[in-house]
Design a protein around this motif. Structure first.
Motif, PDB file in Angstrom:
ATOM      1  N   MET A 185      -3.000   5.772   4.886  1.00 15.14           N
ATOM      2  CA  MET A 185      -2.581   5.621   6.254  1.00 15.14           C
ATOM      3  C   MET A 185      -1.750   7.146   6.494  1.00 15.14           C
ATOM      4  O   MET A 185      -2.030   7.818   7.474  1.00 15.14           O
ATOM      5  N   THR A 186      -1.000   7.414   5.401  1.00  9.67           N
ATOM      6  CA  THR A 186      -0.264   8.887   5.808  1.00  9.67           C
ATOM      7  C   THR A 186      -1.164   9.721   5.545  1.00  9.67           C
ATOM      8  O   THR A 186      -1.001  10.667   6.494  1.00  9.67           O
ATOM      9  N   VAL A 187      -2.059   9.800   4.485  1.00  7.25           N
ATOM     10  CA  VAL A 187      -3.109  10.824   4.456  1.00  7.25           C
ATOM     11  C   VAL A 187      -4.057  10.862   5.470  1.00  7.25           C
ATOM     12  O   VAL A 187      -4.464  12.058   5.990  1.00  7.25           O
ATOM     13  N   MET A 188      -4.215   9.715   6.197  1.00 13.64           N
ATOM     14  CA  MET A 188      -5.182   9.790   7.514  1.00 13.64           C
ATOM     15  C   MET A 188      -4.348  10.318   8.703  1.00 13.64           C
ATOM     16  O   MET A 188      -5.000  10.246   9.744  1.00 13.64           O
ATOM     17  N   GLY A 189      -3.118  10.617   8.610  1.00 13.67           N
ATOM     18  CA  GLY A 189      -2.386  11.192   9.716  1.00 13.67           C
ATOM     19  C   GLY A 189      -1.421  10.389  10.582  1.00 13.67           C
ATOM     20  O   GLY A 189      -0.999  10.795  11.566  1.00 13.67           O
ATOM     21  N   TYR A 190      -1.100   9.018   9.724  1.00 16.80           N
ATOM     22  CA  TYR A 190      -0.059   8.274  10.468  1.00 16.80           C
ATOM     23  C   TYR A 190       1.155   8.104   9.840  1.00 16.80           C
ATOM     24  O   TYR A 190       1.177   8.377   8.454  1.00 16.80           O
ATOM     25  N   GLN A 191       2.158   8.040  10.587  1.00 17.70           N
ATOM     26  CA  GLN A 191       3.561   7.664  10.080  1.00 17.70           C
ATOM     27  C   GLN A 191       3.733   6.071   9.889  1.00 17.70           C
ATOM     28  O   GLN A 191       3.616   5.576  11.190  1.00 17.70           O
ATOM     29  N   VAL A 192       3.877   5.545   8.885  1.00 20.65           N
ATOM     30  CA  VAL A 192       3.965   3.934   8.913  1.00 20.65           C
ATOM     31  C   VAL A 192       5.366   3.485   8.813  1.00 20.65           C
ATOM     32  O   VAL A 192       6.126   4.193   8.076  1.00 20.65           O
ATOM     33  N   LEU A 193       5.897   2.595   9.442  1.00 25.70           N
ATOM     34  CA  LEU A 193       7.128   2.126   9.592  1.00 25.70           C
ATOM     35  C   LEU A 193       7.168   0.653   9.468  1.00 25.70           C
ATOM     36  O   LEU A 193       6.254  -0.222  10.245  1.00 25.70           O
ATOM     37  N   LYS A 194       7.831   0.227   8.354  1.00 20.12           N
ATOM     38  CA  LYS A 194       7.562  -1.153   7.863  1.00 20.12           C
ATOM     39  C   LYS A 194       8.928  -2.083   8.123  1.00 20.12           C
ATOM     40  O   LYS A 194       9.771  -1.358   7.326  1.00 20.12           O
ATOM     41  N   GLY A 195       9.134  -2.750   8.891  1.00 23.29           N
ATOM     42  CA  GLY A 195      10.270  -3.767   8.889  1.00 23.29           C
ATOM     43  C   GLY A 195       9.900  -5.215   8.924  1.00 23.29           C
ATOM     44  O   GLY A 195       9.207  -5.694   8.110  1.00 23.29           O
ATOM     45  N   ARG A 196      10.283  -5.790  10.107  1.00 26.63           N
ATOM     46  CA  ARG A 196       9.889  -7.104  10.212  1.00 26.63           C
ATOM     47  C   ARG A 196       8.492  -7.363  10.345  1.00 26.63           C
ATOM     48  O   ARG A 196       7.849  -8.171  10.043  1.00 26.63           O
ATOM     49  N   GLY A 197       8.035  -5.849  11.067  1.00 27.53           N
ATOM     50  CA  GLY A 197       6.594  -5.748  11.342  1.00 27.53           C
ATOM     51  C   GLY A 197       6.163  -4.804  11.057  1.00 27.53           C
ATOM     52  O   GLY A 197       6.873  -4.076  10.070  1.00 27.53           O
ATOM     53  N   ILE A 198       5.224  -4.248  11.575  1.00 26.73           N
ATOM     54  CA  ILE A 198       4.686  -2.683  11.029  1.00 26.73           C
ATOM     55  C   ILE A 198       4.185  -2.161  12.077  1.00 26.73           C
ATOM     56  O   ILE A 198       3.622  -2.686  12.980  1.00 26.73           O
ATOM     57  N   SER A 199       4.479  -0.546  12.052  1.00 21.29           N
ATOM     58  CA  SER A 199       4.042  -0.118  13.323  1.00 21.29           C
ATOM     59  C   SER A 199       3.345   1.409  12.759  1.00 21.29           C
ATOM     60  O   SER A 199       3.542   1.770  11.698  1.00 21.29           O
TER      61      SER A 199
END
Length: 333
Positions: free
Chosen positions: A202-216
C-alpha cells in the motif's frame, strides 16, 4: 457544482468583498486586479456605495430582522466553463428557486480561481415588507445545484445524504476516492501473504497506512479514509491473512521414495507394500487438504468483497421496520 448559502448583518461588508479585489495580506501574496465582474443587477443599480445605500433603505422596511443579507456562492468544477449568458440564466434560476427573484440582488462573477464561481448578494427584505425564509436553505441550494447540473450538463456532485428523499437514500452512492482505495486494497490483499507485506504494498501504491485499533489510509492528496469506510476494517484484513497462513500450513510435500536397490525378493515385496500404504495415506491427506484449501479460498474470496457501508444498510433496515409495522397494523384492523 457546489453551492453555499449564508445570511449576515452587513450589506456593506459583503458587497465590498464581492465587488473588489482581495486585500493583500503579505508582500509575497499576488493579488489579481479586476477579479470581479457584475453580471446582473436586480431592483438596484449604481456604484458600490449607491447599491449598499439602496439595500439598506429597503431593509428598514423590516427593522426587526437581524440578518437581512443573503449570500449565495456557486462554484463549477475545474475545467468547466459556461458563457456569460448561461451564468446569468443560472443566477436567475437561483433567485427563483430560493424565492428572492422580486427582491434586490446583485450577481458577480469572480475570475481569481481556476474554476468559475459566482457570488449573489440578495436582500431578504422585499419591497412588500415580506422576508425571504432562511429555513432549509442548505437543502434548497443542494436541490438547485442538482437541477443546474442536469440543465447545463455539468459534472454531478453528491448532495449530503440528509437532504435526499427517502427513495434517493436507498440508491448506493459512489465516491471516486473511495472506489480507488477499495480497488487498491483488494489488489494489495491478493498480492501479499501477510500484513507487513500488505502495508509495504500500500505504501508503494502511494498510501500512508496508520494502524491502531482500526486502520486508515491517507492518499497522495492528503485525504484520509478509514478502512471501514470502504468495506475493509482492520479485523477483516487480519482475518484474510490468518486464513492465508492456515492455507500455507496445509501444503503437503510429497515424501521422497527411497532409491531402488537390489534387495532379496521377500524384502523387496515388503518394501513395496510399505510404500503403497504410505502413498495411500499421502493421497488421503492431500485430498483432505485440497478440500480444506477450497474452503479457505472460498472464505478469502468472500472476505475480498468489501462490506456494505453502514449508511447504505440503515435505509434498508428502516424500510423493513416500516413494512413490519404496517403489517402489524393491518393485523389489528
Amino acid at each position: 457544482m457546489i453551492g453555499k448559502i449564508s445570511t449576515g448583518k452587513s450589506f456593506g461588508g459583503c458587497i465590498h468583498y464581492c465587488l473588489n479585489d482581495k486585500e493583500q495580506v503579505s508582500m509575497q501574496e499576488e493579488v489579481m486586479v479586476g477579479r470581479a465582474e457584475v453580471l446582473m443587477y436586480n431592483q438596484c443599480y449604481g456604484t458600490e456605495k449607491e447599491i449598499i445605500s439602496q439595500f439598506n433603505e429597503v431593509r428598514r422596511l423590516n427593522p426587526n430582522l437581524a440578518s437581512p443579507v443573503l449570500h449565495v456562492t456557486l462554484s463549477l468544477s475545474p475545467g468547466e466553463n459556461l458563457p456569460k449568458d448561461k451564468l446569468m440564466e443560472m443566477c436567475e434560476d437561483c433567485a427563483k428557486e430560493i424565492l428572492f427573484e422580486k427582491n434586490q440582488y446583485i450577481a458577480i462573477y469572480h475570475k481569481d480561481t481556476n474554476h468559475q464561481h459566482l457570488h449573489i448578494v440578495a436582500n431578504r427584505v422585499g419591497f412588500d415588507r415580506k422576508t425571504v425564509s432562511d429555513s432549509r436553505s442548505y437543502e434548497k441550494v443542494a436541490k438547485y445545484c442538482r437541477k443546474m447540473e442536469q440543465k447545463f450538463q455539468l459534472k454531478e456532485v453528491l448532495s449530503p445524504r440528509k437532504y435526499l428523499s427517502e427513495k434517493e437514500r436507498l440508491i448506493p452512492r459512489q465516491d471516486i476516492r473511495k472506489e480507488h482505495l477499495k480497488q487498491d486494497i483488494q489488489l494489495a490483499l491478493k498480492a501479499t501473504k501477510n500484513y507487513p507485506q500488505f502495508e509495504a504494498k500500500m505504501t508503494v501504491m502511494g498510501y500512508q497506512v496508520l494502524k491502531g485499533r482500526g486502520i486508515s489510509f491517507t492518499n497522495d492528496k492528503k485525504v484520509k479514509l478509514k478502512g471501514s469506510e470502504v468495506g475493509f476494517p482492520l479485523m477483516k484484513i487480519e482475518k484474510i491473512f490468518a486464513l492465508k497462513q492456515e492455507q500455507e500450513k496445509q501444503q503437503v510435500t510429497q515424501p521422497q521414495t527411497q532409491t531402488e536397490t537390489q534387495l532379496p525378493p521377500k524384502e523387496a515385496y515388503e518394501r513395496y507394500l510399505l510404500q503403497k500404504r504410505q502413498q495411500q495415506g499421502v493421497n488421503l491427506l492431500q485430498a483432505a487438504n485440497k478440500n480444506l484449501a477450497k474452503e479457505i479460498n472460498s472464505l478469502i474470496d468472500g472476505l475480498m468483497k468489501p462490506e456494505q457501508p453502514i449508511e447504505q444498510q440503515v435505509p434498508s433496515l428502516l424500510m423493513k421496520k416500516k413494512k413490519d409495522k404496517k403489517r402489524q397494523q393491518g393485523m389489528h384492523l
